[in-house]
Design an enzyme around this catalytic site. Structure first.
Site, mmCIF file in Angstrom:
data_model
loop_
_atom_site.group_PDB
_atom_site.id
_atom_site.type_symbol
_atom_site.label_atom_id
_atom_site.label_comp_id
_atom_site.label_asym_id
_atom_site.label_seq_id
_atom_site.Cartn_x
_atom_site.Cartn_y
_atom_site.Cartn_z
ATOM 1 C CG ASP A 162 -1.843 1.267 1.177
ATOM 2 O OD1 ASP A 162 -2.495 1.496 0.136
ATOM 3 O OD2 ASP A 162 -1.859 2.032 2.154
ATOM 4 C CE LYS A 188 -3.922 3.262 4.894
ATOM 5 N NZ LYS A 188 -3.936 3.360 3.458
HETATM 6 N N1 URA Z 1 -7.183 6.786 2.565
HETATM 7 C C1 URA Z 1 -6.397 5.707 2.280
HETATM 8 O O1 URA Z 1 -5.742 5.174 3.162
HETATM 9 N N2 URA Z 1 -6.368 5.251 1.025
HETATM 10 C C2 URA Z 1 -7.085 5.798 0.031
HETATM 11 O O2 URA Z 1 -7.009 5.321 -1.079
HETATM 12 C C3 URA Z 1 -7.900 6.931 0.322
HETATM 13 C C4 URA Z 1 -7.915 7.401 1.608
#
Ligand code: URA
Length: 406
Positions: A162, A188
C-alpha cells in the site's frame, strides 16, 4: 504463466482478474519487477474499468499479504480504529483516537501521507520534533498495549504494497477509484488486527467522492470487504465542502487537535469527532458514548493519552510551537456569500507544506470564515503562512482568484 502487459490489456477490456493474477501484479510491483510507468498503466486501467467485489477482496488480501497481519492476544478491550477517505483540515483521527483509547478501547492506527489534494495524518504527526511513525511492528503492538493507541504509517513490515501503490496513485491521478480506495484503506485496517472500524466517507468539492449516492456505494463496499475478513465496519458521510476546523497544514493541525482534546475544538470538527465516536463506542458495546467522550476530554485523560503516545514515539511536545516567518492574508474584494473551492485550497496547502521540495512544518492556512458566511468587501477570509515567502506567494496566487468569484 502471467504476463503483466496482457493483464493490463485484459483490464482495459473490462475482464476480471483472478486472485493469482492480482497477487502477481501487486508483488511484482513491490519487488521492483515492474516499473512505475508500467504499474501506472494497470492503475489507470482499473481506474477506468473498475474491479468487481471478488477482485477487490483479492486485491485487499494481496495488500495485507505484502506484510504482516498483527494479532493482539490477551488484550482486555475492544480493538477499533477510525479512517477517513480524505479531506482538507481533517484532523479527526488525532482527536478521536486518544478519546477512544481513554474510553478503554485499543486503537492500532495505520495512516497515510498526503494523497492528491488531501492531507496525511502521518505528515502531520511527523511535524512534531522527534516523532517516529515508522517504528517496528513489535514496538507498535507494545505501544498499543501500554498506551491504548499508536499511530504509524505503512512500513516495510506492514502493508508495504500500500505504501508504494499509494504514492504512485497520488502522482498519477488514480486515487478516486473505489476498488483501489477499498484495498488501500481495508488492507491497512485489517492488517492492524482490529475487530471494528468506523469510517468517515467525505463528500464534497474537497473529497474524492462527490455525492451521497456514491458515498453509500463506497461505504457498503468497504463494509463488505471488512466482513470478508471478520472486521465489523460502520460508516458516516460527512461534509467536505470546506476545510474542517480552523486550520489546515502540518504543525498547526497538531496544535488545533491538542486544543480540541482540551475542550476547545470548533463545533464543525467536534460534531464529526462525536458522531464517529458514538458509532465506535456503540460497536464496542459501551453505554452513554457521548457522555463518556465528553468526560475523558474534561478530565484530561484523552489529552494525557495523546501526550503519552507522542512520547512513546520519540516526539517532544515541548518543542511544538507554530512560529512561521511569513504570511499573506486574503481579503474579500466584494460583498458576497462565501463558498470554498476546497480541492484548490488543498492543492495550495500541500504545495506550501510538502510539495515544493522541502517540508515546511510551520506552513498552513488559517480560515476565519465558513461556507455561507456573508462577506463584506475587505473582510479577512484566510491567512496563508509558512517560512518561505516565495512559496506563500505562489500559494496565495493559486487561491486568491477563487475568492474573486464568491
Ligand atoms: N485513505 C487511504 O488510506 N487510502 C485511500 O485510497 C484513500 C484514503
Amino acid at each position: 504463466m502471467n504476463n503483466f502487459h496482457s493483464l493490463v490489456q485484459n483490464k482495459n477490456n473490462s475482464q476480471a482478474h483472478t486472485n493469482d493474477q492480482i497477487s502477481f501484479i501487486v508483488n511484482s510491483y513491490l519487488q521492483n519487477k515492474i516499473s512505475d510507468s508500467e504499474m501506472t498503466k494497470w492503475l489507470k486501467a482499473v481506474y477506468e474499468n473498475g474491479m468487481n467485489i471478488t477482485e477487490t477482496v483479492f486485491y485487499t488480501n494481496s495488500i495485507i499479504q505484502s506484510g504482516q497481519r498483527i494479532v493482539f492476544d490477551n488484550i482486555d478491550g475492544f480493538i477499533i480504529d477510525k479512517h477517513s477517505t480524505g479531506g482538507v483540515g481533517d484532523k479527526v483521527s488525532l482527536i478521536l483516537g486518544p478519546i477512544l483509547a481513554a474510553c478503554g478501547c485499543y486503537v492500532p492506527m495505520i495512516v497515510g501521507r498526503h494523497l492528491g489534494h488531501t492531507g496525511g495524518t502521518l505528515d502531520k504527526l511527523e511535524s512534531i520534533p522527534g516523532y517516529d511513525g515508522l517504528i517496528s511492528s513489535k514496538r507498535f503492538k507494545q505501544i498499543v498495549k501500554d498506551v491504548g493507541i499508536s499511530i504509524i504509517g505503512q512500513t516495510d513490515e506492514i502493508c508495504p504494497a500500500d505504501r508504494k501503490i499509494y504514492m504512485l496513485r497520488g502522482k498519477t491521478d488514480t486515487v478516486a477509484s473505489f476498488p483501489l480506495i477499498c484495498g488501500s484503506i481495508m488492507g491497512k485496517k485489517i492488517a492492524e488486527g482490529i475487530q471494528g472500524l468506523v469510517l468517515d466517507i467525505k463528500i464534497g468539492n474537497g473529497a474524492f467522492i462527490k455525492d451521497a449516492k456514491e458515498a453509500n456505494k463506497l461505504g457498503q463496499l468497504l463494509a463488505t470487504i471488512g466482513s470478508n475478513f471478520n472486521v465489523e465496519v460502520n460508516y458516516i458521510n460527512s461534509d467536505m465542502n470546506q476545510p474542517l476546523g480552523k486550520y489546515s497544514g502540518l504543525l498547526c493541525e497538531i496544535i488545533e487537535s491538542m486544543e480540541a482534546l482540551q475542550g476547545r475544538g470548533d463545533d464543525d470538527l467536534m460534531k464529526v469527532v462525536f458522531t464517529l465516536g458514538e458509532l465506535a463506542l456503540n460497536m464496542a458495546n459501551q453505554n452513554s458514548p457521548t457522555d463518556k467522550m465528553k468526560k475523558v476530554i474534561s478530565d484530561g485523560s484523552a489529552f494525557e493519552i495523546f501526550k503519552k503516545m507522542v512520547r512513546s514515539h520519540g516526539g517532544n511536545l515541548n518543542k511544538v510551537k507554530l512560529s512561521y516567518k511569513n504570511y499573506i492574508d486574503i481579503f474579500s474584494d466584494k460583498d458576497c456569500i462565501l463558498s470554498y473551492n476546497t480541492k484548490k485550497l488543498g492543492d495550495a496547502i500541500n504545495f506550501i507544506t510538502i510539495l515544493n521540495g522541502d517540508i515546511d512544518n510551520n506552513a498552513g492556512m488559517q480560515f476565519y470564515k465558513k461556507n455561507g458566511d456573508y462577506l463584506k468587501k475587505g473582510d479577512k477570509i484566510c491567512r496563508v503562512f509558512g517560512d518561505e515567502l516565495k512559496n506563500i506567494e505562489v500559494a496565495s496566487a493559486m487561491i486568491s482568484p477563487l475568492f474573486n468569484k464568491c
